[in-house]
Motif scaffolding. Sequence first.
Motif, short mmCIF file in Angstrom:
data_model
loop_
_atom_site.label_atom_id
_atom_site.label_comp_id
_atom_site.label_asym_id
_atom_site.label_seq_id
_atom_site.Cartn_x
_atom_site.Cartn_y
_atom_site.Cartn_z
N PRO A 206 1.03 -1.09 -0.22
CA PRO A 206 -0.14 -0.25 -0.22
C PRO A 206 0.33 1.75 0.01
N ALA A 207 1.90 1.20 0.33
CA ALA A 207 3.08 2.61 0.88
C ALA A 207 3.81 3.17 -0.65
N ALA A 208 4.14 2.05 -1.21
CA ALA A 208 4.90 1.33 -2.33
C ALA A 208 3.66 2.39 -3.65
N LEU A 209 2.04 1.59 -3.19
CA LEU A 209 1.02 2.55 -4.61
C LEU A 209 0.97 3.43 -4.91
N PHE A 210 0.68 4.24 -2.98
CA PHE A 210 0.89 5.53 -2.89
C PHE A 210 1.91 6.72 -3.48
N GLY A 211 3.02 6.15 -2.85
CA GLY A 211 4.71 6.35 -3.90
C GLY A 211 4.63 6.95 -5.08
N LEU A 212 3.40 5.21 -5.38
CA LEU A 212 3.82 5.59 -7.34
C LEU A 212 3.12 6.49 -7.72
N GLY A 213 1.78 6.48 -7.25
CA GLY A 213 1.16 8.16 -7.72
C GLY A 213 1.29 9.32 -7.27
N ALA A 214 2.11 9.44 -6.07
CA ALA A 214 3.39 10.12 -6.02
C ALA A 214 4.18 10.69 -7.13
N VAL A 215 5.05 9.88 -7.34
CA VAL A 215 6.11 10.25 -8.17
C VAL A 215 4.96 10.46 -9.42
N LEU A 216 4.55 10.49 -9.49
CA LEU A 216 3.79 10.14 -11.25
C LEU A 216 3.54 11.36 -11.78
N VAL A 217 3.46 12.88 -10.53
CA VAL A 217 2.90 14.12 -10.67
C VAL A 217 3.91 14.24 -11.61
N ARG A 218 5.20 14.37 -11.29
CA ARG A 218 6.52 14.88 -11.99
C ARG A 218 6.68 14.50 -13.27
N TYR A 219 6.19 13.51 -13.59
CA TYR A 219 6.32 12.66 -15.16
C TYR A 219 5.29 13.68 -15.74
N GLY A 220 5.29 14.61 -16.56
CA GLY A 220 4.85 15.43 -17.94
C GLY A 220 4.81 14.22 -19.02
N LEU A 221 4.22 14.58 -19.75
CA LEU A 221 3.48 14.11 -20.80
C LEU A 221 4.13 14.92 -22.18
N ALA A 222 4.85 14.14 -22.80
CA ALA A 222 5.54 14.58 -23.86
C ALA A 222 5.56 14.60 -25.11
N ALA A 223 5.37 14.83 -25.91
CA ALA A 223 5.25 14.89 -27.75
C ALA A 223 5.92 13.73 -28.51
N ASN A 224 6.01 12.81 -27.42
CA ASN A 224 6.79 11.69 -28.64
C ASN A 224 5.40 9.97 -28.18
N PHE A 225 4.08 10.85 -28.81
CA PHE A 225 2.89 10.24 -28.06
C PHE A 225 3.20 8.01 -30.25
N GLY A 226 4.33 8.48 -30.67
CA GLY A 226 4.17 7.20 -31.20
C GLY A 226 4.97 6.37 -30.97
N GLU A 227 6.48 6.84 -30.02
CA GLU A 227 7.30 6.13 -29.40
C GLU A 227 5.99 5.34 -28.34
N THR A 228 5.36 6.65 -27.47
CA THR A 228 4.93 5.35 -26.12
C THR A 228 4.27 4.12 -26.49
N ALA A 229 3.44 4.67 -27.90
CA ALA A 229 1.85 3.97 -28.10
C ALA A 229 2.44 2.75 -28.31
N MET A 230 4.17 2.64 -28.82
CA MET A 230 4.74 1.53 -29.14
C MET A 230 4.88 0.94 -28.47
N ILE A 231 5.75 1.44 -27.38
CA ILE A 231 6.43 0.88 -26.03
C ILE A 231 4.50 -0.19 -25.08
N LEU A 232 3.88 0.62 -24.81
CA LEU A 232 2.96 0.06 -24.39
C LEU A 232 1.69 -0.88 -25.58
#
Length: 312
Positions: A206-232
């Motif tokens: 539970p602590a790790a999941l809460f922390g993961l959500g908190a850390v994700l705030v600093r990750y903005g969405l870059a304009a690399n949608f093609g590469e990101t789609a391939m990764i996913l």
Amino acid sequence: MIEIFTVVLPVFLLVGAGYGATYFKLFRDEYADALMKFTQNFAIPCLLFRAIAHLDLSTVFNFRLLGSYYAGSVSCFLLGILGAMYLFKRRPGEAVVLGFCSLFANVVLLGFPIVERAFGTDALGPITAIAAIHAPFCYLLGITTIELVRADGRSLRATAITVAKAMFKNGLMIGLALGFTVNLTGMWLPEGLWAAVEMMGRAALPAALFGLGAVLVRYGLAANFGETAMILLLRLGVHPLIALFMATQVFHLAPEVTRVVVLTAAMSPGVNTYIFANMFDRAKGAAASGVLLGTIGAIFSVSVWLVILRAL
């Protein structure tokens, strides 16, 4: 389908709670770093130590299980590199980072709680076997490959020394090593110590999941949608498909083990993919987008895979 959402929703609600609390300034960003350090250096190592120490290694830790999972991992790594180079015209070093994003799944922070909720605590044996070599395998593969392709890289010998030192300083690796030591030697430990380890381990997810959500705030969405789609596509779709094929058609694993292997393969890119990109200062935008969008997308992809696995 509603039953499936009741399995995965609490996990992502905890991630969402961490994200929302940090985004709306109810939880400070620097607290997220401290929380993640607590989980990764203390709580999760205790969880892994206890799981490995009590594993029946002869039953769980076997080539067929690991082969079913890691055949898909390596395939996605190579496909990610080739796609980055030939579809998106990325340079070799950047292509390796994108391949690493397709390789490294969020096995611990998302895989453990989702597998436990879906299939019970007995299912943690197979995923623990996968997690035991996940970080060292992926980092060794990724670092060795990028050092081979980039012109300004260190020698392989220097790379091997650097990686070895990092492994021995990593809390997760220490927890796994101690767990194997206790398991293989049959070492006796006092009941009070086991109780303390279990208490710490219960705080990990539970602590790790809460922390993961908190850390994700600093990750903005870059304009690399093609590469990101391939990764996913590789992480959420291709890897579990390969794992399902290998588990059922090549290695003929038991159904209960197959379910764990495939569901673990369907996890989103781990935060370590961004750490890897930052380490080599390549493709950081696509790596960050992959972590954030992959975590969101896993809500739906994991639900779909649970439906498929329960129908088999």
